[in-house]
Write an enzyme that holds these catalytic residues in place. Structure first.
Site, PDB file in Angstrom:
ATOM      1  N   CYS A 140      20.521 -23.327 -30.643  1.00  0.00           N
ATOM      2  CA  CYS A 140      20.042 -24.066 -29.459  1.00  0.00           C
ATOM      3  C   CYS A 140      21.164 -24.834 -28.754  1.00  0.00           C
ATOM      4  CB  CYS A 140      18.926 -25.028 -29.843  1.00  0.00           C
ATOM      5  SG  CYS A 140      17.474 -24.169 -30.428  1.00  0.00           S
ATOM      6  N   ASN A 191      10.624 -23.627 -26.152  1.00  0.00           N
ATOM      7  CA  ASN A 191      12.026 -23.731 -26.567  1.00  0.00           C
ATOM      8  C   ASN A 191      12.677 -22.351 -26.461  1.00  0.00           C
ATOM      9  OD1 ASN A 191      14.462 -23.943 -27.921  1.00  0.00           O
ATOM     10  ND2 ASN A 191      13.651 -25.102 -29.651  1.00  0.00           N
ATOM     11  N   HIS A 221      18.344 -29.979 -23.803  1.00  0.00           N
ATOM     12  CA  HIS A 221      17.757 -28.795 -24.444  1.00  0.00           C
ATOM     13  C   HIS A 221      16.261 -29.084 -24.613  1.00  0.00           C
ATOM     14  CE1 HIS A 221      16.660 -25.651 -27.072  1.00  0.00           C
ATOM     15  NE2 HIS A 221      16.556 -26.424 -28.152  1.00  0.00           N
TER      16      HIS A 221
END
Ligand code: ACO
Length: 336
Positions: free
Chosen positions: A115, A277, A247
């Site tokens: 990520c 996500n 993020h």
């Protein structure tokens, strides 16, 4: 050796057609729309079609960024793809993208920091440009996490989505550009967030495994620390930040970081409700959306931050370039 700064001059994004709502998941799993919304802020996610690969998503986003920048592949001399879900073990997804774009010059490489991939990729691209090893870099964050999820595991499968975002970086003019990048990792935390497969271990792709509660606890602390580090390095007060582009892992983590910075919620770019996500794609997807709709404008100070498997975490401060929306109004297209 020429030391110069790099600037983001164009953005583009792509989300697969297929959308899966929370209710669709609740129809076949022991979960509910209310639980997912309250715990994460997610309402839906996009999922790649059968046969649609990470490089397909990356190429769509890359082409949009190039079009918005009024650029062609001849103008690019380096491609960096941040991904944890490559098409193949090798070659790199970046070289696949290079071939699909019809680019036969320059060089292409993948960056793997899950990520945090886009922040790591930005540091790599920025350093290539600073050192003069590349002049214009196409940086893409692209993921097909749907392929590494256990769709029967309610604690993970509700959290992720597929997508891609791209930016083009070139040498900055004036005081705009990437001011600094800050990267960290600590491999001791592998077991808290990992995929239980790989070519040299199980020889299978594997599934994502996560201790959500522990990741959450570490994320709130580590993100605050790295954001403070970025501000301190530039002697900038949090109040000077125009946009936080975090993020998108969990709405509660995003809100906690914004609260610690004292940033009002309308200064934070949030896409988690629609994208979930998307790992390395989440920040460039959000950047593309907020530049296309005019929220991020030239001269704005943009703070990005991320944390992911590894653990890896990082942040960057970017003074948005005067040329950053080049071509955007000509196409008029909003990021889907
Ligand atoms: N629906 C309903 N109940 C669920 C679900 C679900 N989808 N998932 C878990 N639960 C249950 C659990 O089983 C547990 O039940 P129990 O109390 O009976 O044992 C209960 O809900 C609470 O579970 P927690 O895990 O404690 O829930 P929490 O409030 O921590 O939320 C979440 C879970 C959303 C995963 C959160 O911990 C989180 O977002 N963590 C961070 C994830 C993250 O940031 N990832 C970023 C990196 S991703 C990357 O790098 C690839």
């Amino acid at each position: 050796m020429i030391i110069r700064r790099s600037a983001v001059v164009a953005t583009g994004s792509y989300l697969p057609e297929r959308r899966i709502t929370n209710q669709e998941l609740a129809d076949r799993l022991d979960t509910s729309d209310a639980w997912i919304r309250e715990r994460t802020g997610i309402m839906q996610r996009h999922v790649a079609a059968e046969g649609e690969t990470t490089s397909d998503l990356a190429c769509h986003a890359a082409r949009r960024a190039l079009a918005r920048g009024g650029l062609g592949v001849a103008d690019i001399d380096c491609i960096v793809v941040a991904t944890a879900t490559p098409d193949y073990t090798f070659p790199a997804t970046a070289t696949q993208v290079q071939a699909m774009l019809g680019m036969t010059h320059g060089f292409a490489l993948d960056v793997h920091a899950v990520c945090t991939g886009f922040v790591y990729g930005l540091a790599v691209a920025d350093n290539f440009i600073r050192l003069g090893q590349a002049n214009r870099v196409l940086l893409v964050g692209a993921e097909t996490f749907s392929r590494i999820l256990d769709w029967d595991d309610r604690s993970t499968c509700v959290l992720f989505g597929d997508g891609a975002g791209a930016v083009v970086l070139e040498p900055a003019t004036g005081d705009c550009g990437v001011l600094s990048t800050h990267l960290h990792s600590d491999g001791r935390y592998r077991d808290m967030l990992h995929v239980d497969g790989g070519p040299s271990t199980t020889r299978h792709v594997g599934h994502l495994k996560m201790n959500g509660r522990e990741v959450f606890r570490h994320a709130t602390r580590k993100l605050t620390e790295v954001v403070e580090e970025a501000l301190l390095a530039n002697e900038i007060e949090a109040s000077a930040v125009d946009w936080l582009v975090p993020h998108q892992a969990n709405r509660r983590i995003i809100d906690a970081t914004a609260r610690k910075l004292g940033l009002a919620s309308d200064r934070v770019i949030v896409t988690i409700d629609r994208h979930a996500n998307t790992s390395a794609a989440s920040i460039p997807l959000a950047l593309a959306e907020a530049t296309a709709d005019g929220r991020i404008s030239p001269g704005d100070l943009v703070l990005i931050e991320a944390m992911g498997g590894g653990f890896t975490w990082g942040a960057a401060l970017i003074r948005w370039s005067a040329t950053s929306r080049r071509g955007a109004s000509a196409t008029g297209e909003a990021a889907r």
